[in-house]
Scaffold this motif. Structure first.
Motif, PDB file in Angstrom:
ATOM      1  N   ARG A 135       0.674  -1.165   0.020  1.00 13.90           N
ATOM      2  CA  ARG A 135       0.160   0.107   0.016  1.00 13.90           C
ATOM      3  C   ARG A 135       0.702   1.228   0.167  1.00 13.90           C
ATOM      4  O   ARG A 135       0.504   2.207  -0.704  1.00 13.90           O
ATOM      5  CB  ARG A 135      -1.059   0.029   1.252  1.00 13.90           C
ATOM      6  N   LEU A 136       1.792   1.149   0.571  1.00 12.53           N
ATOM      7  CA  LEU A 136       2.802   2.405   0.813  1.00 12.53           C
ATOM      8  C   LEU A 136       3.575   2.790  -0.412  1.00 12.53           C
ATOM      9  O   LEU A 136       3.950   3.634  -0.857  1.00 12.53           O
ATOM     10  CB  LEU A 136       3.922   2.243   2.088  1.00 12.53           C
ATOM     11  N   ALA A 137       4.159   1.310  -1.168  1.00 15.66           N
ATOM     12  CA  ALA A 137       4.708   1.531  -2.538  1.00 15.66           C
ATOM     13  C   ALA A 137       3.713   2.218  -3.573  1.00 15.66           C
ATOM     14  O   ALA A 137       4.068   2.824  -4.432  1.00 15.66           O
ATOM     15  CB  ALA A 137       5.405   0.043  -2.778  1.00 15.66           C
ATOM     16  N   MET A 138       2.432   1.668  -3.257  1.00 19.33           N
ATOM     17  CA  MET A 138       1.241   2.452  -4.428  1.00 19.33           C
ATOM     18  C   MET A 138       1.387   3.730  -4.074  1.00 19.33           C
ATOM     19  O   MET A 138       1.159   4.429  -5.079  1.00 19.33           O
ATOM     20  CB  MET A 138       0.101   1.561  -4.082  1.00 19.33           C
ATOM     21  N   ALA A 139       1.388   4.155  -2.866  1.00 18.47           N
ATOM     22  CA  ALA A 139       1.144   5.708  -2.755  1.00 18.47           C
ATOM     23  C   ALA A 139       2.335   6.485  -2.970  1.00 18.47           C
ATOM     24  O   ALA A 139       2.429   7.617  -2.979  1.00 18.47           O
ATOM     25  CB  ALA A 139       0.775   5.926  -1.134  1.00 18.47           C
ATOM     26  N   ALA A 140       3.661   5.910  -2.960  1.00 24.43           N
ATOM     27  CA  ALA A 140       4.951   6.712  -3.258  1.00 24.43           C
ATOM     28  C   ALA A 140       5.574   5.982  -4.471  1.00 24.43           C
ATOM     29  O   ALA A 140       6.755   5.423  -4.162  1.00 24.43           O
ATOM     30  CB  ALA A 140       5.671   6.576  -2.035  1.00 24.43           C
ATOM     31  N   PRO A 141       5.366   5.865  -5.611  1.00 26.05           N
ATOM     32  CA  PRO A 141       5.819   5.397  -6.814  1.00 26.05           C
ATOM     33  C   PRO A 141       7.210   5.926  -7.104  1.00 26.05           C
ATOM     34  O   PRO A 141       7.954   5.390  -7.779  1.00 26.05           O
ATOM     35  CB  PRO A 141       4.794   5.559  -8.143  1.00 26.05           C
ATOM     36  N   GLN A 142       7.496   7.125  -6.558  1.00 22.86           N
ATOM     37  CA  GLN A 142       8.574   8.128  -6.686  1.00 22.86           C
ATOM     38  C   GLN A 142       9.735   7.368  -5.930  1.00 22.86           C
ATOM     39  O   GLN A 142      10.966   7.906  -6.326  1.00 22.86           O
ATOM     40  CB  GLN A 142       8.571   9.454  -6.629  1.00 22.86           C
ATOM     41  N   ILE A 143       9.400   6.524  -5.100  1.00 26.89           N
ATOM     42  CA  ILE A 143      10.549   5.777  -4.270  1.00 26.89           C
ATOM     43  C   ILE A 143      10.687   4.348  -4.699  1.00 26.89           C
ATOM     44  O   ILE A 143       9.753   3.669  -5.222  1.00 26.89           O
ATOM     45  CB  ILE A 143      10.144   5.806  -2.857  1.00 26.89           C
ATOM     46  N   ALA A 144      11.976   3.813  -4.729  1.00 32.49           N
ATOM     47  CA  ALA A 144      12.221   2.784  -5.047  1.00 32.49           C
ATOM     48  C   ALA A 144      12.013   1.616  -3.812  1.00 32.49           C
ATOM     49  O   ALA A 144      12.243   2.223  -2.598  1.00 32.49           O
ATOM     50  CB  ALA A 144      13.810   2.359  -5.517  1.00 32.49           C
ATOM     51  N   PHE A 145      11.486   0.590  -3.898  1.00 29.26           N
ATOM     52  CA  PHE A 145      10.950  -0.367  -2.694  1.00 29.26           C
ATOM     53  C   PHE A 145      11.544  -1.719  -2.658  1.00 29.26           C
ATOM     54  O   PHE A 145      11.683  -2.264  -4.148  1.00 29.26           O
ATOM     55  CB  PHE A 145       9.495  -0.225  -2.371  1.00 29.26           C
ATOM     56  N   ARG A 146      12.181  -2.231  -1.838  1.00 35.92           N
ATOM     57  CA  ARG A 146      12.509  -3.529  -1.766  1.00 35.92           C
ATOM     58  C   ARG A 146      12.145  -4.429  -0.535  1.00 35.92           C
ATOM     59  O   ARG A 146      12.340  -3.732   0.558  1.00 35.92           O
ATOM     60  CB  ARG A 146      14.097  -3.785  -1.693  1.00 35.92           C
ATOM     61  N   LEU A 147      11.267  -5.629  -0.777  1.00 37.87           N
ATOM     62  CA  LEU A 147      10.854  -6.314   0.578  1.00 37.87           C
ATOM     63  C   LEU A 147      11.243  -7.567   0.489  1.00 37.87           C
ATOM     64  O   LEU A 147      11.115  -8.103  -0.634  1.00 37.87           O
ATOM     65  CB  LEU A 147       9.155  -6.110   0.454  1.00 37.87           C
ATOM     66  N   GLN A 148      11.728  -7.912   1.462  1.00 42.29           N
ATOM     67  CA  GLN A 148      12.461  -9.165   1.834  1.00 42.29           C
ATOM     68  C   GLN A 148      11.710  -9.761   2.779  1.00 42.29           C
ATOM     69  O   GLN A 148      11.838  -9.356   3.932  1.00 42.29           O
ATOM     70  CB  GLN A 148      13.997  -9.420   1.833  1.00 42.29           C
ATOM     71  N   ILE A 149      11.407 -11.348   2.883  1.00 42.93           N
ATOM     72  CA  ILE A 149      10.732 -11.882   4.234  1.00 42.93           C
ATOM     73  C   ILE A 149      11.447 -13.161   4.155  1.00 42.93           C
ATOM     74  O   ILE A 149      11.267 -13.993   3.442  1.00 42.93           O
ATOM     75  CB  ILE A 149       9.260 -11.957   3.921  1.00 42.93           C
TER      76      ILE A 149
END
Length: 618
Positions: free
Chosen positions: A186-200
C-alpha cells in the motif's frame, strides 16, 4: 467498614508503564511497526527503502532508507513520546506528512529491542557523523558514534518481549508476514517515486524501481487483479467541489473475498477508510455478486482544511468536512468507469494471465448438414431428445449476419473492428443456453444467454424509468394473484410507486391482489412470481415506509433487477442466427453488460494461450 469497600489510592503510573500501554494502541502487530517505520522513511525524503523481515516481523524487522538522516540530538528526541519534526505549527490543519504524532518509535522502543543508526545529510551535500542509539523495553542507552551511510537504519528485534500479553495474541508467522507485505504494498502504491525492496525470510517479494504511477500500478494492481492483468483495468477519473479522484479499477469479473485488493490513497496517505470502502461497495453493488469485493486503486486529492487525519493513532481513518460529497464523487466516478459495454473491461476466464494474439477468426469452408459422427456436435442422447449443441448452417444469410462482426485476418481494419466488436461472431449454441462465438483475435467467447439478456432488459427498464417513460402493457384479462398477507399489504402500500414502473395493482379482497398491467419489456411474465419477488425486495428494509421520499427509488436497481429476471430469454430456449448476433452486438453497446443483474458474469473469454494451457500444449 469492610476492606472491600475502601477505595484504592490513585497513583501516577511510571513512564515505562505508560509507554507500554500506549504501545499496544499504536503497534498492535508487526505490520503496524513496519507501516510506521516506512512512513518515517518516506517523510525523510528517501529515494530507496529496503524492508527485511524474519519470523513474520516478530523476530526481526529492518528498514533502511537513504533519506536526510538524523543527528545525535535528533536521535535522542526521536524516541521520546510526542517529539516530532513534522508539524510546522500546532493547528493540526495542514498536515503534509504521513507521520506527525511522535508516537511510533517510543512505542516500538517500549515493546521491543530497538536500534537506530543514522547519518545526517548536510546542506553542502556531504554527511555528518553517524550515530547509533538503542532502546530495550523502554530502557534508553546513550547514543554512540559509529560508521554508516547517509540515511537511517531501524532494527527492531524480539517484538513485544516487554509486553508478553500482546505477544501471545499474535497470529502465525505466515499470517503476520502477510499483513506486513500488504502494508508495504500500500505504501509503495502511494509513493511510486521511491524505489522499494521487500524481503521476508530471505525471499525477495518486491523489488520496484522509482517509476511513474502508471508503471507502479501496472505491477502492483496486476498482481492483485490476477486474471484481468493491466489490460483489464478501467480508468477512473472525476472531480467535484475542489476534490479530484483518479486511479484504476478492475471490471466486475475480478473480485476478492476480502478488501485486500483495494488500495485507497488520500492526499498521498494510504488509508482503510470506511467512507471510501462503503462508496466503493455501493458503486459495484449493481454489477458484483454480494459478499465479494472489488479490486481497485483510487487516489483522492482533497483540500487539507477539509480533512482531519488525527482520528486514530494508526492514521488510517479520516474525517471529512463533506463526507456525502466524497461518497458521491467516488460512486459517480466508478459508475462511469463501469458503464462500458461487454467485451471492453478485460473479462477473462481466470485460467491464465498470459496472452498471445491469435491468427484471426477462421470460418470452415464447409459445415456438415448431415448428423455426422456421434460424439461431436450431436451427442448420443436418448430417443427423441434434441441435440445438446447446434452448429450454425452455412447459409448465405448466416455469413451475411456475422460478416460485420469481424474482419478477415489480412484486412487492415482488423484492429479497429476488434475494438468495435470484441465479442466476435456467433458460431454455435450449446445446451440451448450458451452461445459460442469467435472473436477476431481468435479468442473463444462463451455467453450465458439468460444472464446477458437479463442485463439488457435491466438497463432498458432503468433508462425508461429515469426518463419517466416506462411503457406499460395492460393485460387483456387482469390476473388475480393470492399472496401471503404481509406481502399483499406491502405491495398495496407501495402501489403508487410501483405504477411508475408500469405495474398497476389493486386490492381484491383478503390476501388477493389484482394485476392490471406490467412493463411492456417483460413480455408475459409469471404474475405470481413477479409480485412475490417484488414484495420480497420491498421487504428487505423493514423500516421503509411509502411516505419516505425515495424509499423505492433508493432500491431502484434491486427492484428493476427482480423485474428484468422475469422478462429475459430463458435458459433452454433455442436462438436463431440473427438473435445470437443481435444479443452479442447489444451486449457490446450496453453499460454494465459484463455481469447480470445479480453480479454473475454474462460471458467468458478464452484466449489461444489459455486453451493451449488447458490441453497441456504449454
Amino acid at each position: 467498614m469492610p476492606e472491600s469497600l475502601i477505595s484504592p489510592r490513585i497513583r501516577r503510573l511510571s513512564e515505562r508503564v505508560v509507554n507500554r500501554i500506549a504501545a499496544g494502541e499504536v503497534i498492535e502487530r508487526p505490520a503496524a511497526a513496519v507501516k510506521e517505520l516506512v512512513e518515517n522513511a518516506i517523510d525523510a525524503g528517501a529515494g530507496r527503502i529496503a524492508v527485511s523481515l524474519v519470523g513474520g516481523g516478530i523476530d526481526r524487522i529492518e528498514v533502511v532508507d537513504d533519506g536526510i538522516g538524523m543527528s545525535a540530538t535528533d536521535l535522542a528526541l526521536a524516541v521520546e513520546r510526542h517529539c516530532t519534526s513534522k508539524l510546522a505549527d500546532e493547528s493540526l490543519v495542514s498536515i503534509g506528512t504521513l507521520g506527525f504524532r511522535g508516537e511510533a518509535l517510543p512505542s516500538i522502543g517500549a515493546a521491543a529491542r530497538l536500534c537506530l543508526t543514522s547519518k545526517q545529510r548536510m546542506p553542502g551535500g556531504g554527511g555528518g557523523e553517524a550515530w547509533r542509539l538503542r532502546v530495550e523495553g523502554g530502557l534508553l542507552h546513550p547514543a554512540e558514534p559509529c560508521a554508516g551511510p547517509i540515511g537511517t537504519q531501524v532494527l527492531v528485534e524480539d517484538l513485544f518481549f516487554a509486553t508478553p500479553a500482546r505477544r501471545k495474541f499474535l497470529k502465525s508467522v505466515r499470517v503476520e508476514a502477510g499483513h506486513a507485505e500488504i502494508a508495504v504494498r500500500r505504501l509503495a502504491m502511494a509513493a511510486p517515486q521511491i524505489a522499494f525492496r521487500l524481503q521476508i525470510d530471505g525471499r525477495v517479494l518486491l523489488d520496484l524501481p522509482a517509476q511513474s504511477l502508471a508503471a507502479r500500478l501496472a505491477v502492483l494492481l496486476a498482481d492483485e487483479a490476477g486474471d484481468a492483468g493491466p489490460q483489464g483495468l478501467l480508468t477512473v477519473d472525476g472531480e467535484r467541489d475542489g476534490m479530484t479522484l483518479s486511479g484504476f479499477a478492475c471490471g466486475p469479473a475480478v473480485h476478492r473475498a476480502t478488501v485486500n485488493g483495494q488500495f485507497l490513497v488520500v492526499n498521498g496517505r494510504p488509508v482503510a477508510d470506511p467512507v471510501l470502502r462503503t462508496a466503493l461497495r455501493v458503486a459495484y453493488r449493481p454489477v458484483m455478486e454480494q459478499g465479494r469485493h472489488a479490486v481497485a486503486a483510487l487516489f483522492l486529492q482533497i483540500p487539507a482544511e477539509r480533512l482531519d487525519v488525527n482520528v486514530h493513532p494508526a492514521k488510517t481513518e479520516l474525517r471529512y468536512a463533506d463526507a456525502a460529497g466524497v461518497r458521491s464523487l467516488v460512486i459517480g466516478s466508478l459508475g462511469r468507469a463501469l458503464g462500458s459495454g461487454a467485451g471492453h473491461a478485460g473479462l477473462r476466464s481466470g485460467l491464465l494471465t498470459a496472452r498471445r494474439p491469435g491468427a484471426g477468426i477462421w470460418y470452415p469452408p464447409e459445415r456438415r448438414t448431415d448428423p455426422g459422427p456421434a460424439g461431436f456436435a450431436e451427442a448420443g442422447l436418448a430417443y427423441d431428445a434434441g441435440p445438446s449443441a447446434r452448429v450454425l448452417m452455412p447459409r448465405d444469410e448466416t455469413r451475411l449476419a456475422v460478416a460485420p462482426a469481424v474482419a478477415p485476418p489480412d484486412d487492415p481494419a482488423d484492429a479497429a473492428r476488434t475494438l468495435e466488436h470484441p465479442l466476435g461472431a456467433p458460431v454455435a449454441q450449446v445446451l440451448d443456453t450458451y452461445v459460442i462465438a469467435v472473436a477476431s483475435d481468435g479468442s473463444l467467447v462463451l455467453v450465458d444467454q439468460h444472464a446477458a439478456h437479463e442485463r439488457l432488459t435491466h438497463e432498458r427498464l432503468r433508462d425508461q424509468y429515469l426518463q419517466g417513460a416506462i411503457s406499460a402493457q395492460r393485460l387483456l384479462l387482469p390476473e388475480v394473484v393470492d399472496l401471503p398477507g404481509r406481502d399483499a399489504e406491502r405491495l398495496m402500500a407501495f402501489a403508487g410507486s410501483l405504477a411508475a414502473f408500469g405495474i398497476e395493482i389493486e386490492p381484491f379482497g383478503g390476501r388477493a391482489v389484482l394485476l392490471r398491467s406490467v412493463p411492456a419489456l417483460l413480455g408475459n411474465p409469471d404474475p405470481k412470481a413477479l409480485l412475490r419477488d417484488l414484495a420480497e425486495e420491498l421487504g428487505a428494509d423493514e423500516l421503509a415506509t411509502p411516505q419516505e421520499t425515495g424509499t423505492l427509488t433508493g432500491r431502484l436497481d434491486a427492484v428493476i433487477a427482480r423485474m428484468a429476471c422475469h422478462g429475459s430469454i430463458r435458459a433452454g430456449r433455442r436462438l436463431g442466427v440473427a438473435e445470437m448476433e443481435s444479443l452479442l452486438r447489444q451486449m457490446e453497446a450496453t453499460p454494465r453488460a459484463a455481469t447480470c443483474s445479480h453480479g454473475r458474469p454474462t460471458y467468458l473469454k478464452l484466449s489461444r494461450a489459455e486453451i493451449e494451457r488447458m490441453f497441456g500444449r504449454r
